[in-house]
Design a protein around this motif. Sequence first.
Motif, PDB file in Angstrom:
ATOM      1  N   GLY A 231       0.730  -1.272   0.079  1.00  0.00           N
ATOM      2  CA  GLY A 231      -0.052  -0.141  -0.053  1.00  0.00           C
ATOM      3  C   GLY A 231       0.964   1.257   0.074  1.00  0.00           C
ATOM      4  N   PRO A 232       0.201   2.400  -0.007  1.00  0.00           N
ATOM      5  CA  PRO A 232       0.905   3.575  -0.133  1.00  0.00           C
ATOM      6  C   PRO A 232       1.610   4.330   1.063  1.00  0.00           C
ATOM      7  N   GLY A 233       1.304   3.675   2.175  1.00  0.00           N
ATOM      8  CA  GLY A 233       1.878   4.175   3.436  1.00  0.00           C
ATOM      9  C   GLY A 233       1.390   3.634   4.732  1.00  0.00           C
ATOM     10  N   ARG A 256      12.393   1.797  -0.700  1.00  0.00           N
ATOM     11  CA  ARG A 256      12.103   3.015   0.080  1.00  0.00           C
ATOM     12  C   ARG A 256      10.400   3.422   0.364  1.00  0.00           C
ATOM     13  N   LEU A 257       9.857   2.893  -0.363  1.00  0.00           N
ATOM     14  CA  LEU A 257       8.318   3.383  -0.332  1.00  0.00           C
ATOM     15  C   LEU A 257       7.714   2.646   0.926  1.00  0.00           C
ATOM     16  N   VAL A 258       8.132   1.610   1.193  1.00  0.00           N
ATOM     17  CA  VAL A 258       7.544   0.757   2.460  1.00  0.00           C
ATOM     18  C   VAL A 258       7.883   1.457   3.819  1.00  0.00           C
ATOM     19  N   LYS A 307       6.577  -4.356  -1.546  1.00  0.00           N
ATOM     20  CA  LYS A 307       6.695  -3.336  -2.562  1.00  0.00           C
ATOM     21  C   LYS A 307       5.522  -2.277  -2.058  1.00  0.00           C
ATOM     22  N   GLY A 308       6.038  -1.010  -2.620  1.00  0.00           N
ATOM     23  CA  GLY A 308       5.104   0.147  -2.103  1.00  0.00           C
ATOM     24  C   GLY A 308       3.843  -0.042  -3.212  1.00  0.00           C
ATOM     25  N   GLY A 309       2.832   0.464  -2.596  1.00  0.00           N
ATOM     26  CA  GLY A 309       1.588   0.181  -3.514  1.00  0.00           C
ATOM     27  C   GLY A 309       1.044  -1.238  -3.866  1.00  0.00           C
ATOM     28  N   ASP A 310       0.761  -1.157  -5.186  1.00  0.00           N
ATOM     29  CA  ASP A 310       0.531  -2.693  -5.739  1.00  0.00           C
ATOM     30  C   ASP A 310       1.897  -3.107  -6.327  1.00  0.00           C
ATOM     31  N   TYR A 312       2.150  -4.580  -9.080  1.00  0.00           N
ATOM     32  CA  TYR A 312       1.908  -4.939 -10.670  1.00  0.00           C
ATOM     33  C   TYR A 312       1.636  -3.831 -11.196  1.00  0.00           C
ATOM     34  N   ILE A 313       1.889  -2.765 -10.265  1.00  0.00           N
ATOM     35  CA  ILE A 313       1.439  -1.240 -11.032  1.00  0.00           C
ATOM     36  C   ILE A 313       2.678  -0.393 -10.805  1.00  0.00           C
ATOM     37  N   PHE A 314       3.354  -0.316 -11.950  1.00  0.00           N
ATOM     38  CA  PHE A 314       4.903   0.377 -12.053  1.00  0.00           C
ATOM     39  C   PHE A 314       5.517   0.254 -10.780  1.00  0.00           C
ATOM     40  N   GLY A 315       5.618  -1.185 -10.439  1.00  0.00           N
ATOM     41  CA  GLY A 315       6.140  -1.612  -9.387  1.00  0.00           C
ATOM     42  C   GLY A 315       7.167  -2.694  -9.919  1.00  0.00           C
ATOM     43  N   ARG A 316       7.158  -3.161 -11.015  1.00  0.00           N
ATOM     44  CA  ARG A 316       8.340  -4.130 -11.635  1.00  0.00           C
ATOM     45  C   ARG A 316       8.021  -5.399 -10.964  1.00  0.00           C
ATOM     46  N   ILE A 337      -2.977  -1.732  -2.104  1.00  0.00           N
ATOM     47  CA  ILE A 337      -3.861  -0.531  -2.675  1.00  0.00           C
ATOM     48  C   ILE A 337      -2.627   0.562  -3.435  1.00  0.00           C
ATOM     49  N   THR A 338      -2.866   0.665  -4.528  1.00  0.00           N
ATOM     50  CA  THR A 338      -1.998   1.694  -5.174  1.00  0.00           C
ATOM     51  C   THR A 338      -2.099   3.053  -4.988  1.00  0.00           C
ATOM     52  N   ALA A 339      -0.913   3.882  -5.356  1.00  0.00           N
ATOM     53  CA  ALA A 339      -0.943   5.020  -4.883  1.00  0.00           C
ATOM     54  C   ALA A 339      -2.285   5.989  -5.347  1.00  0.00           C
ATOM     55  N   PHE A 388      -0.760  10.772 -12.873  1.00  0.00           N
ATOM     56  CA  PHE A 388       0.974  10.557 -13.398  1.00  0.00           C
ATOM     57  C   PHE A 388       1.627   9.976 -12.203  1.00  0.00           C
ATOM     58  N   TYR A 389       2.238   8.844 -12.245  1.00  0.00           N
ATOM     59  CA  TYR A 389       3.246   8.309 -11.195  1.00  0.00           C
ATOM     60  C   TYR A 389       4.439   8.581 -11.593  1.00  0.00           C
ATOM     61  N   MET A 390       5.383   9.044 -10.757  1.00  0.00           N
ATOM     62  CA  MET A 390       6.797   9.545 -11.152  1.00  0.00           C
ATOM     63  C   MET A 390       6.757  10.889 -11.973  1.00  0.00           C
ATOM     64  N   GLY A 391       5.925  11.514 -11.717  1.00  0.00           N
ATOM     65  CA  GLY A 391       6.005  12.603 -12.651  1.00  0.00           C
ATOM     66  C   GLY A 391       6.222  13.895 -12.378  1.00  0.00           C
ATOM     67  N   ILE A 416      -0.193  15.533  -4.852  1.00  0.00           N
ATOM     68  CA  ILE A 416      -0.389  14.887  -3.524  1.00  0.00           C
ATOM     69  C   ILE A 416       1.125  14.256  -2.982  1.00  0.00           C
ATOM     70  N   GLU A 417       1.639  14.608  -2.045  1.00  0.00           N
ATOM     71  CA  GLU A 417       2.858  13.848  -1.513  1.00  0.00           C
ATOM     72  C   GLU A 417       2.553  13.048  -0.423  1.00  0.00           C
ATOM     73  N   LYS A 418       3.422  12.171  -0.411  1.00  0.00           N
ATOM     74  CA  LYS A 418       3.398  10.902   0.919  1.00  0.00           C
ATOM     75  C   LYS A 418       1.940  10.697   1.264  1.00  0.00           C
ATOM     76  N   CYS A 419       1.204  10.353   0.292  1.00  0.00           N
ATOM     77  CA  CYS A 419      -0.467  10.264   0.697  1.00  0.00           C
ATOM     78  C   CYS A 419      -0.457   8.919   1.676  1.00  0.00           C
ATOM     79  N   THR A 420      -1.416   9.243   2.427  1.00  0.00           N
ATOM     80  CA  THR A 420      -1.932   8.023   3.450  1.00  0.00           C
ATOM     81  C   THR A 420      -0.956   8.189   4.637  1.00  0.00           C
ATOM     82  N   PRO A 445       9.370  13.873  -3.347  1.00  0.00           N
ATOM     83  CA  PRO A 445       8.759  12.512  -3.802  1.00  0.00           C
ATOM     84  C   PRO A 445       8.465  11.697  -2.351  1.00  0.00           C
ATOM     85  N   PRO A 446       7.685  10.726  -2.499  1.00  0.00           N
ATOM     86  CA  PRO A 446       6.921  10.362  -3.636  1.00  0.00           C
ATOM     87  C   PRO A 446       5.570  11.185  -3.794  1.00  0.00           C
ATOM     88  N   ALA A 447       5.309  11.629  -4.853  1.00  0.00           N
ATOM     89  CA  ALA A 447       4.296  12.464  -5.180  1.00  0.00           C
ATOM     90  C   ALA A 447       3.463  11.998  -6.488  1.00  0.00           C
TER      91      ALA A 447
HETATM   92  C1  LIG Z   1       7.830   3.208  -8.968  1.00  0.00           C
HETATM   93  S1  LIG Z   1       6.187   3.778  -8.630  1.00  0.00           S
HETATM   94  C2  LIG Z   1       5.504   2.515  -7.640  1.00  0.00           C
HETATM   95  C3  LIG Z   1       4.138   2.404  -7.584  1.00  0.00           C
HETATM   96  C4  LIG Z   1       3.440   1.597  -6.757  1.00  0.00           C
HETATM   97  N1  LIG Z   1       3.656   0.154  -6.995  1.00  0.00           N
HETATM   98  C5  LIG Z   1       1.916   1.881  -6.449  1.00  0.00           C
HETATM   99  O1  LIG Z   1       1.002   0.974  -7.056  1.00  0.00           O
HETATM  100  O2  LIG Z   1       1.586   2.867  -6.047  1.00  0.00           O
HETATM  101  C6  LIG Z   1       6.662   5.082  -7.379  1.00  0.00           C
HETATM  102  C7  LIG Z   1       5.532   6.179  -7.678  1.00  0.00           C
HETATM  103  O3  LIG Z   1       4.562   6.095  -6.985  1.00  0.00           O
HETATM  104  C8  LIG Z   1       3.863   7.208  -6.388  1.00  0.00           C
HETATM  105  N2  LIG Z   1       3.629   6.924  -5.097  1.00  0.00           N
HETATM  106  C9  LIG Z   1       4.044   5.891  -4.076  1.00  0.00           C
HETATM  107  N3  LIG Z   1       3.475   5.951  -3.244  1.00  0.00           N
HETATM  108  C10 LIG Z   1       3.204   7.145  -2.745  1.00  0.00           C
HETATM  109  C11 LIG Z   1       2.479   8.186  -1.827  1.00  0.00           C
HETATM  110  N4  LIG Z   1       2.629   7.419  -0.791  1.00  0.00           N
HETATM  111  N5  LIG Z   1       2.257   9.326  -2.217  1.00  0.00           N
HETATM  112  C12 LIG Z   1       2.379   9.729  -3.338  1.00  0.00           C
HETATM  113  N6  LIG Z   1       2.761   9.320  -4.512  1.00  0.00           N
HETATM  114  C13 LIG Z   1       3.115   8.059  -4.118  1.00  0.00           C
HETATM  115  C14 LIG Z   1       4.753   8.313  -6.838  1.00  0.00           C
HETATM  116  O4  LIG Z   1       4.571   8.897  -7.950  1.00  0.00           O
HETATM  117  C15 LIG Z   1       6.169   7.704  -6.731  1.00  0.00           C
HETATM  118  O5  LIG Z   1       7.191   8.460  -7.842  1.00  0.00           O
END
Ligand SMILES: C[S@@+](CC[C@H](N)C(=O)[O-])C[C@H]1O[C@@H](n2cnc3c(N)ncnc32)[C@H](O)[C@@H]1O
Length: 467
Positions: A231-233, A256-258, A307-310, A312-316, A337-339, A388-391, A416-420, A445-447
């Motif tokens: 999840g996102p945080g 890093r995102l976990v 892995k942060g978020g999901d 399989y969504i931009f997560g390799r 839960i994806t970002a 836009f992820y990583m935008g 939106i930065e560091k959501c949740t 980041p992450p935003a």
């Molecule tokens: C490599 S992608 C990983 C996405 C992840 N797999 C997902 O499903 O959320 C990293 C990007 O996701 C977004 N992201 C991830 N976590 C976030 C957060 N807590 N708040 C805002 N953006 C986030 C940012 O755009 C960040 O650059």
Amino acid sequence: MDYLPIFVNIKQQHCLIVGGGGVAARKADLFIQAGAIVSVIAPELKTEMKHHLSEGKITWNIGSFSAELVASISVPKYVISATDDQAVNQAVYTYCQQHNIPVNVADQTQYCDFILPAIVDRNPMTIALSTGGRSPVLARLMKARLETMIPAGFSKLADLVGRYRQKVKDSISSLGGRKAFWESLLDGSFIDKAVHGNFNEAEQLLDNKIKQLAKTGQLEPTGEVYLIGAGPGDPDLMTFKALRLLQQADVILYDRLVAPEIIDMARREAERIYVGKKNKHHSVKQQDIAQLMVDLAKQGNRVARLKGGDPYIFGRGAEEAEVLVANNITYQVVPGITAAAGCSMYAGFPLTHRDFAQSVVFIAGHQQAGASIIDYARLANSGDTMVFYMGVKNALKIQQSLLEQGMNPNTPVAVIEKCTTSEQRDTICRLDSFVETIATKKVNPPALIIVGEVIKVRERLKPKYIE
Ligand SMILES: C[S@@+](CC[C@H](N)C(=O)[O-])C[C@H]1O[C@@H](n2cnc3c(N)ncnc32)[C@H](O)[C@@H]1O
């Protein structure tokens, strides 16, 4: 220990419930489920008990409790008294003491030979929980926790294991060998397969293990990998499955995102390895991470790749899964839960809405300027909500391209930065000004950058007490 927990077979045994109200009906229900023949003594029945009667699950002896009335029905093995009348409860208790019949008077431990625990029912597996009658509410709370931790499909698992018990006994003569066999299986993906009804695969695993043992005389270490979406945080956004697998892992690989709170949920003894990446300077190369997972699993470890978020969504995640498949490593993927979902929800607006957007598109926004494969012309005219992820680094390119394609400069944009997390910052601005906002606010980041009319719904959803 105040009470000895024992499981009693009451199939086809006569049991008596005194009382026709809700409490009596719920107690009757337990006895019915365990196969007892249930008689009820009560002058009248309330709805729940009437329901049992209409379904033919109880027999009703109309009247107030008396020794004569009890004598007119079969001698009960167990008695429950659940009436509001203290004199009746007392009389039931005295009668049972005189006739040596175990009795339970609801909510009065001093009149109980036995107590009924809170139950987590995964028949044939049953968990009984008791506070010795001190706090049924606490027992129920604990029950709720266990209910969430033990998937409903555990019943199927117990059945499957039961069916293989004899076969395993025939193949492994020593008690210690059988114990090791079951321990090695019941800790890993076999459980998940059986619990989720993939019986063919679960049985295949069992058969392979038995064959392997017969051939080599020993159990080879069988590690596996869990690709877990964290999840996102906010740690509360992890799924039950993610938590369960994390807690059974021997090694945790995280990036890093976990959030640290999530890593803390792993077992204390589990080894934790940071494999995080920062944009452009990868601390551990992608192929090295995948290889590390393979090596650890081959050594017999259960590896949780958080892995942060999901995943399989931009997560390799899929790239890592491919390497696992190539190396014949058992693996599972747990969605997270994806970002996009976390950011929009915690910033107070949806991603789609009947009045504003019928579709949403997730875009990797970090493509280099000039080499963009993003179809801005299509996006600008689609009415999609764009996420836009990583935008952030490419914000200027995103802004210019959408404006060039004729999008309204007034279109709302959310950054939106560091959501949740407790550090979440969200800013609502306009398409023609969001790059400036990113600079002045020093967005880190992450935003996520969300573009679309749907952001306007935020105003409608603001609770009144916030104004
Ligand atoms: C490599 S992608 C990983 C996405 C992840 N797999 C997902 O499903 O959320 C990293 C990007 O996701 C977004 N992201 C991830 N976590 C976030 C957060 N807590 N708040 C805002 N953006 C986030 C940012 O755009 C960040 O650059």
